[in-house]
Design a protein around this motif. Structure first.
Motif, PDB file in Angstrom:
ATOM      1  N   LYS A   8     -41.245  58.978 107.941  1.00 15.35           N
ATOM      2  CA  LYS A   8     -40.489  58.263 108.719  1.00 15.35           C
ATOM      3  C   LYS A   8     -38.539  57.944 109.029  1.00 15.35           C
ATOM      4  N   CYS A   9     -38.875  57.956 110.540  1.00 16.61           N
ATOM      5  CA  CYS A   9     -37.262  57.676 110.453  1.00 16.61           C
ATOM      6  C   CYS A   9     -36.232  57.267 110.282  1.00 16.61           C
ATOM      7  N   ARG A  10     -34.920  57.658 109.898  1.00 17.14           N
ATOM      8  CA  ARG A  10     -34.161  56.355 109.342  1.00 17.14           C
ATOM      9  C   ARG A  10     -33.450  56.158 110.985  1.00 17.14           C
ATOM     10  N   GLU A  11     -33.429  56.778 111.807  1.00 16.69           N
ATOM     11  CA  GLU A  11     -33.130  55.614 113.036  1.00 16.69           C
ATOM     12  C   GLU A  11     -33.795  54.275 113.314  1.00 16.69           C
ATOM     13  N   CYS A  12     -34.522  54.673 113.573  1.00 19.03           N
ATOM     14  CA  CYS A  12     -35.411  53.687 114.361  1.00 19.03           C
ATOM     15  C   CYS A  12     -36.577  52.886 113.134  1.00 19.03           C
ATOM     16  N   GLY A  13     -37.033  53.829 112.500  1.00 15.19           N
ATOM     17  CA  GLY A  13     -38.097  53.374 110.836  1.00 15.19           C
ATOM     18  C   GLY A  13     -39.277  53.114 111.115  1.00 15.19           C
ATOM     19  N   GLN A  30     -37.196  66.149 112.949  1.00 18.64           N
ATOM     20  CA  GLN A  30     -36.725  65.528 113.944  1.00 18.64           C
ATOM     21  C   GLN A  30     -37.110  64.823 114.881  1.00 18.64           C
ATOM     22  N   HIS A  31     -37.758  63.616 115.074  1.00 22.25           N
ATOM     23  CA  HIS A  31     -38.310  62.145 115.313  1.00 22.25           C
ATOM     24  C   HIS A  31     -37.960  62.183 117.023  1.00 22.25           C
ATOM     25  N   SER A  32     -39.341  62.160 117.903  1.00 24.27           N
ATOM     26  CA  SER A  32     -38.158  61.856 119.132  1.00 24.27           C
ATOM     27  C   SER A  32     -37.038  61.214 119.960  1.00 24.27           C
ATOM     28  N   CYS A  33     -37.048  60.187 119.072  1.00 27.45           N
ATOM     29  CA  CYS A  33     -36.158  59.259 119.325  1.00 27.45           C
ATOM     30  C   CYS A  33     -33.890  60.487 119.614  1.00 27.45           C
ATOM     31  N   GLY A  34     -35.023  61.507 118.327  1.00 25.91           N
ATOM     32  CA  GLY A  34     -33.331  61.133 118.028  1.00 25.91           C
ATOM     33  C   GLY A  34     -32.845  61.717 116.311  1.00 25.91           C
TER      34      GLY A  34
HETATM   35 ZN    ZN Z   1     -36.674  57.268 115.534  1.00 28.49          ZN
END
Ligand code: ZN
Length: 82
Positions: A8-13, A30-34
């Motif tokens: 689960k991405c910390r940035e975008c959830g 790492q997620h694709s959004c960074g």
């Molecule tokens: Zn993300």
């Protein structure tokens, strides 16, 4: 052994899948959004994440229905869900 794990991405959830070595799966990915994705315990049956828009929409329309029920039938509509 490489397996698909959920993060689960910390940035975008967003919850995303990543192929990871079992030994290092909890390190995150790492997620694709960074943003950084934290390892979450995979729950395949839990397809609709509570963070998903579909879930929110469902919840919203459900709440609307509850409110309508409440107006028409007192709190009967809510009692079933407590
Ligand atoms: Zn993300």
């Amino acid at each position: 052994m490489n397996r698909i794990y959920e993060y689960k991405c910390r940035e975008c959830g967003e919850i995303f899948d990543a192929l990871m070595d079992e030994e290092y799966r909890t390190m995150g990915r790492q997620h694709s959004c960074g943003g950084w994705g934290d390892y979450i315990i995979s729950r395949p049956y839990f397809k609709e994440s509570i963070d998903s828009d579909a879930w929110k929409k469902k919840r919203e329309s459900h709440m609307k229905m509850e409110k309508k029920n409440q107006k028409e039938h007192g709190d009967y509509g809510c009692m079933r869900h407590v």
